[in-house]
Design an enzyme around this catalytic site. Structure first.
Site, PDB file in Angstrom:
ATOM      1  N   HIS A 140       0.844  -1.193   0.000  1.00 49.63           N
ATOM      2  CA  HIS A 140       0.000   0.000   0.000  1.00 49.63           C
ATOM      3  C   HIS A 140       0.881   1.246   0.000  1.00 49.63           C
ATOM      4  CE1 HIS A 140      -3.498   2.444   0.658  1.00 49.63           C
ATOM      5  NE2 HIS A 140      -3.105   2.855   1.854  1.00 49.63           N
TER       6      HIS A 140
ATOM      7  N   ASP B 176      -3.781   8.780   3.679  1.00 50.60           N
ATOM      8  CA  ASP B 176      -3.953   7.352   3.404  1.00 50.60           C
ATOM      9  C   ASP B 176      -5.324   7.160   2.775  1.00 50.60           C
ATOM     10  OD1 ASP B 176      -4.384   4.614   3.396  1.00 50.60           O
ATOM     11  OD2 ASP B 176      -3.588   4.300   5.412  1.00 50.60           O
TER      12      ASP B 176
ATOM     13  N   CYS C 230      -3.999   2.760  -4.845  1.00 44.43           N
ATOM     14  CA  CYS C 230      -3.353   3.565  -3.802  1.00 44.43           C
ATOM     15  C   CYS C 230      -2.228   4.440  -4.347  1.00 44.43           C
ATOM     16  CB  CYS C 230      -2.856   2.685  -2.669  1.00 44.43           C
ATOM     17  SG  CYS C 230      -1.726   1.376  -3.187  1.00 44.43           S
TER      18      CYS C 230
END
Length: 197
Positions: free
Chosen positions: A59, A76, A134
């Site tokens: 990620h 995030d 991501c």
């Protein structure tokens, strides 16, 4: 990231330094002393923002140090927190500020107490709804932060964002140096760019 730094050299733009994707991993594993020589101190003087791509194995996230507001923001796209990342960046900033070469170059004689800086996990961080976008989200968080722009993109925009990023990589510069796309209601070939300075 390099194109964001290139754009930051233009008049009237925020001064940005983006670290490479290996920097934070090394900082996390070996501490500030292991990365102090990675960047010339002259590259770090008179900077408004530091951008730290954060790779968490599977990620990507983005950390932004804002010297103007004395804050560290962690973006995030899955909504996670990473207090150890914030602490590692604080340690790096404290080591940087304590280094005589950096202080001489920046003419900074103050004793910055980085522990007093705010840590923020912005609620407006756009969220991904899958397990593979991501990197796009992290790059866009960096791009928007580098312009002090509101983070208005969303998962539905990713196809247009990918097309824009592909075009920018081919051209070697950010599209229109501060423009962004409008997600069309039709197909990808109709992605359009608008000036949002």
């Amino acid at each position: 990231m390099n194109m964001i730094m290139d754009r930051s050299k233009l008049p009237g733009k925020l001064k940005v330094h983006a670290f490479n994707s290996f920097f934070y991993t090394r900082l996390e594993k070996k501490g500030p002393s292991a990365v102090m020589h990675w960047t010339g101190f002259d590259e770090l003087s008179d900077i408004d923002l530091f951008l730290f791509p954060i790779h968490l194995g599977m990620h990507w996230c983005m950390a932004v140090v804002d010297f103007r507001s004395k804050s560290i923001r962690y973006y995030d796209s899955l909504g996670g927190r990473n207090d150890s990342c914030i602490e590692n960046i604080r340690k790096y900033l404290q080591a940087l500020q304590a280094d005589e070469r950096y202080r001489a170059l920046t003419k900074d004689t103050s004793d910055v107490v980085v522990s007093d800086w705010t840590a923020d996990y912005p609620q407006n961080t756009p969220r991904q709804v899958n397990g593979y976008d991501c990197g796009v989200f992290a790059c866009q968080c960096a791009e928007f932060a580098s312009r002090d722009a509101e983070m208005t993109f969303k998962q539905a925009d990713v196809q247009c964002i990918r097309k824009q990023m592909e075009d920018e990589i081919r051209q070697g510069r950010l599209e229109n140096q501060g423009s962004f796309y409008i997600r069309p209601d039709t197909d990808l070939t109709e992605c359009a760019f608008v000036d949002i300075k």
